[in-house]
Structure formats: structure tokens, C-alpha cells
Design a protein around this motif. Structure first.
Motif, mmCIF file in Angstrom:
data_model
loop_
_atom_site.group_PDB
_atom_site.id
_atom_site.type_symbol
_atom_site.label_atom_id
_atom_site.label_comp_id
_atom_site.label_asym_id
_atom_site.label_seq_id
_atom_site.Cartn_x
_atom_site.Cartn_y
_atom_site.Cartn_z
ATOM 1 N N LEU A 125 4.748 -29.500 27.859
ATOM 2 C CA LEU A 125 5.490 -28.726 26.658
ATOM 3 C C LEU A 125 6.407 -27.775 27.274
ATOM 4 N N LEU A 126 5.761 -27.174 28.472
ATOM 5 C CA LEU A 126 6.587 -26.234 29.092
ATOM 6 C C LEU A 126 8.025 -26.642 29.637
ATOM 7 N N ASN A 127 8.179 -27.948 30.282
ATOM 8 C CA ASN A 127 9.354 -28.587 30.626
ATOM 9 C C ASN A 127 10.138 -28.915 29.325
ATOM 10 N N ALA A 128 9.381 -29.224 28.067
ATOM 11 C CA ALA A 128 10.190 -29.573 26.827
ATOM 12 C C ALA A 128 11.195 -28.339 26.394
ATOM 13 N N THR A 129 10.376 -27.054 26.611
ATOM 14 C CA THR A 129 10.886 -25.900 26.172
ATOM 15 C C THR A 129 11.693 -25.210 27.185
ATOM 16 N N PHE A 130 11.368 -24.956 28.054
ATOM 17 C CA PHE A 130 12.057 -23.997 29.200
ATOM 18 C C PHE A 130 12.925 -25.199 30.179
ATOM 19 N N GLY A 131 12.789 -26.269 30.256
ATOM 20 C CA GLY A 131 13.478 -27.252 31.056
ATOM 21 C C GLY A 131 15.179 -27.242 30.627
ATOM 22 N N ASN A 132 15.159 -27.061 29.350
ATOM 23 C CA ASN A 132 16.517 -27.120 28.692
ATOM 24 C C ASN A 132 16.851 -25.751 27.921
ATOM 25 N N ALA A 133 16.144 -24.563 28.365
ATOM 26 C CA ALA A 133 16.237 -23.383 27.711
ATOM 27 C C ALA A 133 17.681 -22.818 27.794
ATOM 28 N N THR A 134 18.437 -23.123 28.868
ATOM 29 C CA THR A 134 19.592 -22.670 29.129
ATOM 30 C C THR A 134 20.597 -23.323 27.764
ATOM 31 N N GLU A 135 20.351 -24.682 27.840
ATOM 32 C CA GLU A 135 21.336 -25.331 26.547
ATOM 33 C C GLU A 135 20.872 -24.654 25.085
ATOM 34 N N MET A 136 19.525 -24.535 24.868
ATOM 35 C CA MET A 136 19.055 -23.973 23.728
ATOM 36 C C MET A 136 19.437 -22.634 23.431
ATOM 37 N N ILE A 137 19.508 -21.809 24.282
ATOM 38 C CA ILE A 137 19.992 -20.460 24.284
ATOM 39 C C ILE A 137 21.367 -20.163 24.016
ATOM 40 N N ILE A 138 22.204 -21.119 24.622
ATOM 41 C CA ILE A 138 23.646 -21.116 24.429
ATOM 42 C C ILE A 138 23.987 -21.676 22.955
ATOM 43 N N SER A 139 23.331 -22.645 22.801
ATOM 44 C CA SER A 139 23.517 -23.383 21.410
ATOM 45 C C SER A 139 22.943 -22.303 20.195
ATOM 46 N N ILE A 140 22.154 -21.448 20.235
ATOM 47 C CA ILE A 140 21.550 -20.881 19.320
ATOM 48 C C ILE A 140 22.722 -19.721 19.174
ATOM 49 N N TYR A 141 23.060 -18.945 20.356
ATOM 50 C CA TYR A 141 24.296 -18.001 20.113
ATOM 51 C C TYR A 141 25.505 -18.660 19.517
ATOM 52 N N ALA A 142 25.968 -19.807 19.913
ATOM 53 C CA ALA A 142 27.002 -20.397 19.285
ATOM 54 C C ALA A 142 26.721 -20.647 17.827
ATOM 55 N N LEU A 143 25.581 -21.145 17.599
ATOM 56 C CA LEU A 143 25.112 -21.533 15.910
ATOM 57 C C LEU A 143 25.248 -20.013 15.210
ATOM 58 N N LYS A 144 24.764 -19.061 16.027
ATOM 59 C CA LYS A 144 24.781 -17.615 15.079
ATOM 60 C C LYS A 144 26.161 -17.049 14.812
ATOM 61 N N ASN A 145 27.163 -17.555 15.854
ATOM 62 C CA ASN A 145 28.475 -17.219 15.417
ATOM 63 C C ASN A 145 29.321 -18.312 14.564
ATOM 64 N N GLY A 146 28.578 -19.130 14.176
ATOM 65 C CA GLY A 146 29.339 -20.255 13.181
ATOM 66 C C GLY A 146 29.919 -21.197 14.027
ATOM 67 N N MET A 147 29.886 -21.428 15.325
ATOM 68 C CA MET A 147 30.657 -22.295 16.009
ATOM 69 C C MET A 147 29.872 -23.651 16.230
ATOM 70 N N ILE A 148 29.698 -24.378 15.202
ATOM 71 C CA ILE A 148 28.895 -25.653 15.064
ATOM 72 C C ILE A 148 29.483 -26.875 16.028
ATOM 73 N N ARG A 149 30.631 -26.902 16.006
ATOM 74 C CA ARG A 149 31.165 -27.947 16.897
ATOM 75 C C ARG A 149 30.981 -27.516 18.635
ATOM 76 N N VAL A 150 30.812 -26.370 18.923
ATOM 77 C CA VAL A 150 30.560 -26.027 20.228
ATOM 78 C C VAL A 150 29.119 -26.332 20.476
ATOM 79 N N VAL A 151 28.114 -26.180 19.569
ATOM 80 C CA VAL A 151 26.946 -26.492 19.690
ATOM 81 C C VAL A 151 26.555 -28.053 19.562
ATOM 82 N N GLN A 152 27.400 -28.836 18.857
ATOM 83 C CA GLN A 152 27.045 -30.099 18.964
ATOM 84 C C GLN A 152 27.788 -30.690 20.168
ATOM 85 N N GLN A 153 28.897 -30.377 20.551
ATOM 86 C CA GLN A 153 29.440 -30.906 21.723
ATOM 87 C C GLN A 153 28.941 -30.425 23.251
#
Length: 432
Positions: A125-153
Motif C-alpha cells: 500500500l505504501l508503494n501504491a501511494t508514495f511510489g507515485n506521490a510526485t505524479e499525484m501531487i503534480i496532477s492535483i495541483y494542475a487539476l486545482k488550476n483547471g489544467m485537465i489536459r496537463v493532468v491527463q498527459q
């Protein structure tokens, strides 16, 4: 009897003053020592403080100074400084990118250290959460700014990077080091992961097909509803996969070339360097720092695209995932060179499975909560790229063997993908 009694009395008379004076001297010396020596609680507190200080210095050295990749850490504060002093988004993006690389690698290290104390189930479970923590954090910030295509890509690019670049470099390095040996891995586990990746492709493909064939019942709404429903199903499937891997069929994921000597060597090598509380503390600190730096990185994407004349699609699909996968890239190559391909596949293909079956549906659900219309329609070009990539990797894994030529083919395929996104113009980038 009288003589004896007198003798005893004489001895006792001579000994009493001598013993009393010695006792007096001892008491005075003890009083002198009591005055100049600290009490036991003070000594215990000073020892604890000194021990904590030594542990803290040692932990800082191991996490922040020991690894050579940490030479890139100062670029993070430099990017923040440039953001407020110059406002040049190109350099802010470039230095933020360099600053996140060691943070992503150290996040992976702290997760591995904590997994020593938690066991396989919680470790997975730790590997599932923190292993891709960087991608998740960047995606949530982009999603918060409405940059949906940046999240998807960026998430799509992370899957492509893991499956083609990371796995390809691992196969190539392992094949060169073990040139005269056929490297093998657990084919059954690879087939299960390939099936999950194909399921993810199906979940991503149907909203895109529904959109481009114009067969929606309610235009613009059916596609979003299908994406949210499919995301919930994919999260259930991933939870079932964790139970299958870590509980019911754990033996299916055992390495096929285990030997007694290798197990002993692994036990000697796999010794935690920091305590579990230190690992938890470093995970918290690194996650906060990645979150702060990701905000500046996401804000500078459009400015960097204009400054360097690079498409946003190329930045999102190629550059951001390479940074986020720095930890996976290094560890996958290292394990392949040690002829531990099962761990290599667990890192590369396992990470792709996590992103496609957990992170992408998770972002859809988070967007649902935020009120953002994040869906699984990754557009036709991106969906076709993912589908072909999964097919190529599935064919590479079906034999259960690897060599340097397979790795070279995967690397060359990634170069084709990178070149394609460099000349690709995203039609919906302006809309979002």
C-alpha cells in the motif's frame, strides 16, 4: 577467657576511632562529589538529548547528503527565488524540474525504508501511494488550476515512460552486464499486470470512442458519467489486485530463480538504515517540499512552453514523467544489473499498473469532488499511443525472458513516441 575478652575490648577500642574517622572522610568526599556531579535525572536527560542529536545528524546525512543525486537539491530554492525576483517562467520551470528529481528519488528511498518495518501488505500500500506521490501531487495541483489536459498527459506520459524507457533501460543494462546468460522472470506475474494494463486501456478507450463517434445519449454528459463510473470500477479492480498479490496468491509473485545463497545475500543487503519514525518524518517533510515545488512547476509550464518553443504536450508527456520516474528508473536498472528481473518488473510494470488503475481513476474522483470535469477521454492520439504501447510491452513479456535487444527496442519505441508528441498539437489544450 578474661584475657581474650580484654583483647577483644582493646581491639574494638582501637578500631572504633579509626573507622569513625574513615567514615567521616568518606562522607565528606561523598558530599564533595555530590556537590560537583550532576544528579541522575540530569545525566539521563543529557544522554537522551545527545543520543537524539546524534541520530538526527546521522539521519540527515543518510537522507540528504549521502546520495550523489542530492547535489540537485539547491535548484529547488533557486527556482522559487527566480520566480519572485525575475519572473522568467522558462528558468523557473527548468530549475523546478531539476529540484524535484532528487526529491522524487528520496521519496522512493524513504518508502523502501519504511516498508522494512511494515511487512508486505502495508508495504504494498505504501508503494501504491508514495511510489507515485510526485505524479499525484503534480496532477492535483494542475487539476486545482483547471489544467485537465496537463493532468491527463502527464499521467499518460508516466505510464509510457515506465513501460518503454524505464523497462527498456533495465533490460538493456541487464542484458549487457549478463551478456552470456539468459535473464528470466516470473511470466505469470507479468501476464497478470499485462491484463490489468489492457483493462485500463479499455476504461480509457471507451469514453474517447463515445466522444469521437458522437453516439452519446446526452452530449458532453454521458462521457463524463461513464468516466466516473469506470474510475470507480478500476479502483475496485486495483484493490482486488492488491488483495490477490499480497494475500491470496502471494506465492505467484515469488521470484522463480531464488536460491539459498541469494536469500542470505538479500537478507544481509536489505538492512534498514533509518528507523521507522525517521522514515515517517522524512516522508512528511519530502511530501510537503514536493508539494511546494510542484506548485511553482505547474504555474511555469505554459511560460516555459512559450519561452523554449516546446509544445505543452511534449512537456507534459515526456519531461514531467521523466522527473517523476527518477526513483523507478534508477532502482529498476540497479536490480536488472543484479539479475533480479522480478523486482525490476515490479518497479516498472507495477508502477504503470498503479498509475493506470489507481492514480488516474483517483484523479477523476478528486476532480469530481473539486467540481472539475476530469474524465477518461485522453483524446484519440494519446489513447492510440497507450494502446499500441501496452500491446508492444505485452508481446515483449510473454516469453518470460529478456535480453539487451528487447531493451533496445523498447528504448527506440520511446524515442518514436517522444518525437511524435514533439510535433503533436493538442486540439483541446486551448479549450482547457
Amino acid at each position: 577467657m578474661g584475657a581474650i575478652g580484654e583483647k577483644v575490648d582493646l581491639e574494638s577500642d582501637e578500631e572504633i576511632p579509626f573507622s569513625s574517622s574513615a567514615a567521616t572522610n568518606k562522607v565528606e568526599a561523598l558530599d564533595f562529589e555530590m556537590v560537583h556531579l550532576p544528579s541522575r535525572p540530569v545525566m539521563a536527560n543529557s544522554w537522551i538529548a545527545r543520543h537524539i542529536g546524534i541520530r538526527a545528524v546521522r539521519s540527515i546525512y543518510i537522507v540528504l547528503l549521502k546520495a550523489k543525486i542530492n547535489m540537485l537539491l539547491p535548484f529547488g530554492p533557486l527556482a522559487i527565488l527566480l520566480h519572485y525576483v525575475t519572473g522568467k517562467h522558462g528558468w523557473v520551470f527548468f530549475f523546478s524540474l531539476l529540484g524535484i528529481i532528487p526529491l522524487a528519488e528520496r521519496l522512493g528511498y524513504a518508502t523502501e525504508q519504511l516498508a522494512f518495518y511494515t511487512g508486505p501488505t502495508v508495504g504494498g500500500l505504501l508503494n501504491a501511494t508514495f511510489g507515485n506521490a510526485t505524479e499525484m501531487i503534480i496532477s492535483i495541483y494542475a487539476l486545482k488550476n483547471g489544467m485537465i489536459r496537463v493532468v491527463q498527459q502527464s499521467l499518460l506520459g508516466s505510464i509510457l515512460s515506465n513501460m518503454l524507457l524505464v523497462l527498456g533501460c533495465a533490460f538493456f543494462s541487464g542484458g549487457i552486464v549478463h551478456y552470456n546468460k539468459v535473464q528470466v522472470f516470473n511470466k505469470s506475474a507479468a501476464v497478470v499486470n499485462s491484463g490489468l494494463l489492457l483493462m485500463a486501456v479499455m476504461g480509457i478507450m471507451f469514453p474517447a470512442v463515445l466522444h469521437f463517434t458522437h453516439t452519446e445519449v446526452h452530449f458532453g454528459k454521458s462521457e463524463l458519467a461513464l468516466s466516473r463510473f469506470s474510475s470507480c470500477i478500476m479502483l475496485v479492480a486495483y484493490a482486488s489486485y492488491l488483495f490477490f498479490q499480497l494475500r491470496s496468491h502471494r506465492s505467484l509473485y515469488n521470484p522463480i530463480n531464488e536460491e539459498g545463497d541469494n536469500d542470505e545475500d538479500c537478507d544481509e543487503d536489505e538492512i534498514p538504515e533509518i528507523t521507522h519514525w525517521e522514515a515517517i518524518g522524512w516522508l512528511s517533510v519530502l511530501t510537503v517540499w514536493v508539494s511546494i515545488l510542484s506548485g511553482y512547476l505547474v504555474d511555469a509550464i505554459q511560460g516555459a512552453s512559450d519561452s523554449f518553443n516546446i509544445p505543452v504536450a511534449f512537456i507534459s508527456v515526456i519531461l514531467l514523467p521523466i522527473v517523476g520516474n527518477a526513483a523507478e528508473h534508477a532502482s529498476a536498472i540497479m536490480f536488472a544489473m543484479k539479475d533480479k528481473l522480478d523486482i525490476t518488473l515490479g518497479v516498472a510494470i507495477g508502477s504503470s499498473t498503479q498509475i493506470s488503475m489507481f492514480v488516474i481513476p483517483f484523479c477523476v474522483v478528486v476532480g469530481w469532488i473539486m467540481g472539475e470535469q476530469m474524465d477518461l477521454n485522453f483524446q484519440l492520439f494519446e489513447t492510440a499511443t497507450l494502446f499500441i504501447t501496452v500491446l508492444v510491452v505485452a508481446f515483449m513479456l510473454q516469453e518470460g525472458t529478456s535480453n539487451y535487444f528487447k531493451g533496445l527496442m523498447l528504448i527506440l519505441c520511446y524515442l518514436i513516441v517522444a518525437a511524435s508528441f514533439f510535433v503533436h498539437v493538442d486540439p483541446s489544450n486551448d479549450a482547457n
